[in-house]
Design a protein around this motif. Structure first.
Motif, PDB file in Angstrom:
ATOM      1  N   ALA A   5     -15.235 -11.938   4.440  1.00 11.83           N
ATOM      2  CA  ALA A   5     -13.828 -12.038   4.856  1.00 11.83           C
ATOM      3  C   ALA A   5     -13.045 -10.948   4.133  1.00 11.83           C
ATOM      4  O   ALA A   5     -13.636 -10.114   3.446  1.00 11.83           O
ATOM      5  CB  ALA A   5     -13.278 -13.419   4.543  1.00 11.83           C
ATOM      6  N   GLU A   6     -11.728 -10.941   4.279  1.00 10.14           N
ATOM      7  CA  GLU A   6     -10.883  -9.986   3.545  1.00 10.14           C
ATOM      8  C   GLU A   6      -9.816 -10.752   2.779  1.00 10.14           C
ATOM      9  O   GLU A   6      -9.267 -11.719   3.308  1.00 10.14           O
ATOM     10  CB  GLU A   6     -10.214  -9.007   4.516  1.00 10.14           C
ATOM     11  CG  GLU A   6     -11.171  -8.016   5.111  1.00 10.14           C
ATOM     12  CD  GLU A   6     -10.472  -7.017   6.033  1.00 10.14           C
ATOM     13  OE1 GLU A   6      -9.258  -6.778   5.883  1.00 10.14           O
ATOM     14  OE2 GLU A   6     -11.165  -6.477   6.914  1.00 10.14           O
ATOM     15  N   PRO A   7      -9.496 -10.308   1.567  1.00 13.99           N
ATOM     16  CA  PRO A   7      -8.512 -11.019   0.753  1.00 13.99           C
ATOM     17  C   PRO A   7      -7.110 -10.442   0.903  1.00 13.99           C
ATOM     18  O   PRO A   7      -6.403 -10.257  -0.086  1.00 13.99           O
ATOM     19  CB  PRO A   7      -9.042 -10.793  -0.660  1.00 13.99           C
ATOM     20  CG  PRO A   7      -9.606  -9.409  -0.596  1.00 13.99           C
ATOM     21  CD  PRO A   7     -10.129  -9.206   0.806  1.00 13.99           C
ATOM     22  N   ASP A   8      -6.712 -10.124   2.140  1.00 11.98           N
ATOM     23  CA  ASP A   8      -5.415  -9.476   2.349  1.00 11.98           C
ATOM     24  C   ASP A   8      -4.454 -10.321   3.191  1.00 11.98           C
ATOM     25  O   ASP A   8      -3.429  -9.823   3.650  1.00 11.98           O
ATOM     26  CB  ASP A   8      -5.614  -8.088   2.992  1.00 11.98           C
ATOM     27  CG  ASP A   8      -6.294  -8.163   4.357  1.00 11.98           C
ATOM     28  OD1 ASP A   8      -6.591  -9.282   4.823  1.00 11.98           O
ATOM     29  OD2 ASP A   8      -6.532  -7.095   4.953  1.00 11.98           O
ATOM     30  N   GLY A   9      -4.812 -11.581   3.420  1.00 10.41           N
ATOM     31  CA  GLY A   9      -3.925 -12.478   4.169  1.00 10.41           C
ATOM     32  C   GLY A   9      -4.095 -12.415   5.674  1.00 10.41           C
ATOM     33  O   GLY A   9      -3.444 -13.167   6.402  1.00 10.41           O
ATOM     34  N   THR A  10      -4.982 -11.534   6.165  1.00  4.45           N
ATOM     35  CA  THR A  10      -5.134 -11.407   7.617  1.00  4.45           C
ATOM     36  C   THR A  10      -5.946 -12.566   8.205  1.00  4.45           C
ATOM     37  O   THR A  10      -5.750 -12.935   9.358  1.00  4.45           O
ATOM     38  CB  THR A  10      -5.798 -10.066   8.003  1.00  4.45           C
ATOM     39  OG1 THR A  10      -6.979  -9.883   7.219  1.00  4.45           O
ATOM     40  CG2 THR A  10      -4.849  -8.913   7.774  1.00  4.45           C
ATOM     41  N   PHE A  11      -6.858 -13.123   7.401  1.00  4.42           N
ATOM     42  CA  PHE A  11      -7.693 -14.218   7.907  1.00  4.42           C
ATOM     43  C   PHE A  11      -7.246 -15.558   7.333  1.00  4.42           C
ATOM     44  O   PHE A  11      -6.668 -15.625   6.246  1.00  4.42           O
ATOM     45  CB  PHE A  11      -9.161 -13.966   7.584  1.00  4.42           C
ATOM     46  CG  PHE A  11      -9.714 -12.758   8.285  1.00  4.42           C
ATOM     47  CD1 PHE A  11      -9.823 -12.744   9.671  1.00  4.42           C
ATOM     48  CD2 PHE A  11     -10.100 -11.628   7.581  1.00  4.42           C
ATOM     49  CE1 PHE A  11     -10.308 -11.629  10.345  1.00  4.42           C
ATOM     50  CE2 PHE A  11     -10.588 -10.506   8.237  1.00  4.42           C
ATOM     51  CZ  PHE A  11     -10.692 -10.506   9.620  1.00  4.42           C
ATOM     52  N   GLY A  62      -0.641 -10.985   9.775  1.00  3.66           N
ATOM     53  CA  GLY A  62      -0.157  -9.756   9.148  1.00  3.66           C
ATOM     54  C   GLY A  62      -0.754  -9.627   7.752  1.00  3.66           C
ATOM     55  O   GLY A  62      -1.101 -10.621   7.118  1.00  3.66           O
ATOM     56  N   ARG A  63      -0.867  -8.411   7.306  1.00  7.51           N
ATOM     57  CA  ARG A  63      -1.473  -8.138   6.005  1.00  7.51           C
ATOM     58  C   ARG A  63      -0.448  -8.241   4.881  1.00  7.51           C
ATOM     59  O   ARG A  63       0.720  -7.912   5.066  1.00  7.51           O
ATOM     60  CB  ARG A  63      -2.003  -6.709   6.057  1.00  7.51           C
ATOM     61  CG  ARG A  63      -2.790  -6.300   4.875  1.00  7.51           C
ATOM     62  CD  ARG A  63      -2.939  -4.783   4.879  1.00  7.51           C
ATOM     63  NE  ARG A  63      -4.247  -4.401   4.390  1.00  7.51           N
ATOM     64  CZ  ARG A  63      -4.656  -4.638   3.152  1.00  7.51           C
ATOM     65  NH1 ARG A  63      -3.872  -5.236   2.308  1.00  7.51           N
ATOM     66  NH2 ARG A  63      -5.863  -4.264   2.776  1.00  7.51           N
ATOM     67  N   VAL A  64      -0.915  -8.634   3.689  1.00  3.93           N
ATOM     68  CA  VAL A  64      -0.117  -8.541   2.469  1.00  3.93           C
ATOM     69  C   VAL A  64      -0.676  -7.340   1.704  1.00  3.93           C
ATOM     70  O   VAL A  64      -1.888  -7.221   1.543  1.00  3.93           O
ATOM     71  CB  VAL A  64      -0.260  -9.827   1.605  1.00  3.93           C
ATOM     72  CG1 VAL A  64       0.541  -9.685   0.321  1.00  3.93           C
ATOM     73  CG2 VAL A  64       0.192 -11.059   2.400  1.00  3.93           C
TER      74      VAL A  64
HETATM   75 MG   LIG Z   1      -7.573  -5.963   6.395  1.00  2.57          MG
END
Ligand SMILES: [Mg+2]
Ligand SMILES: Nc1nc2c(ncn2[C@@H]2O[C@H](COP(=O)(O)OP(=O)(O)OP(=O)(O)O)[C@@H](O)[C@H]2O)c(=O)[nH]1
Length: 236
Positions: free
Chosen positions: A85-91, A202-204
């Motif tokens: 996964a990604e730790p940027d708030g997108t998921f 949206g990304r953080v």
């Molecule tokens: Mg991302």
């Protein structure tokens, strides 16, 4: 635990200090995740320090690149079912349940971010990115005899342990075009792959790949080249 199997989550992280802690908590929330691995990829901010405040295991990958970070995380993961996964708030953490629901029947369960109803207002998935991701995914599907694919760049995906053991040594991409390589390597070995729709928010924090047109085009070009190279027999 899910269906008697342990579940790992892998987060590649390059300068993600703003959301890394929230991401770890969000993915633990559904109560099925046993371990979270944060791969700190030479972050120059407080990503590693913030991650160390959580229940996640933090490892450092010095080879810079999205693919390098993910491959390191896949090697570190100990679970029977391994989710990236990604730790940027997108998921959204609870979307792991959608992947897990298919893990009994498939070796690899990939998320797709191009389902219009699940694209949040702030998400970086406008018309161009959506059609581009869909188009490259279709090219992969047709040239490599895949299942219906509608997204070539969704990090959120699950791989079962036996499948992971088969493909891990064959993954060679260190850059931003890592994901289609992983799917093609799996398909070439006859593994069962499926896509399921996931939320895309949206990304953080600052974007590193698809935040600029040049970055998007570069990644798209690399993905298409990779798909064609595998087709003509170059690639593992
Ligand atoms: Mg991302
Ligand atoms: N681009 C890039 N990402 C890395 C690297 N190492 C780790 N990552 C992580 O890989 C993920 C993908 O990068 P993002 O900047 O989110 O790119 P994206 O998902 O295409 O686009 P946005 O989420 O809209 O910004 C993030 O979790 C990064 O922190 C690296 O060297 N380069």
């Amino acid at each position: 635990m899910w269906d008697g199997q342990t579940v790992s989550v892998v987060f590649p992280a390059y300068n993600e200090e703003q959301y890394i802690r929230a991401a770890v908590e969000d993915f633990f929330l559904p109560g099925v995740v046993d371990e979270v691995i944060v791969v700190d990829n030479n972050s120059r901010d407080r990503t590693a320090a913030e991650a160390a405040l959580t229940r996640a295991r933090v490892v450092t990958e010095t080879k810079q690149g999205y693919g390098h970070a993910l491959r390191r995380g896949l090697r570190e993961a100990t679970g029977d079912l391994v989710i990236m996964a990604e730790p940027d708030g997108t998921f959204v953490g609870r979307d792991v349940l959608k992947l897990l629901a298919y893990a009994g029947d498939f070796d690899m369960v990939c998320g797709t971010r191009t389902t219009r109803e699940l694209i949040w207002e702030q998400a970086n998935m406008g018309w161009f990115l959506r059609v581009g991701n869909w188009g490259v995914a279709k090219l992969l599907q047709v040239l490599h005899d895949g299942p219906s694919l509608t997204d070539c760049g969704c990090t959120l995906r699950l791989t079962r342990r036996p499948a992971l053991e088969q493909i891990l040594g064959k993954l060679s991409v260190g850059g931003s075009h890592f994901l289609p390589d992983m799917v093609i390597v799996a398909l070439k070995r006859g593994l069962k792959v499926i896509e399921v729709p996931v939320n895309y928010r949206g990304r953080v924090g600052e974007s590193k790949i698809t935040g600029t047109l040049s970055g998007t085009l570069r990644t798209g070009f690399r993905m298409v080249s990779l798909i064609l190279m595998h087709r003509v027999g170059l690639g593992q």
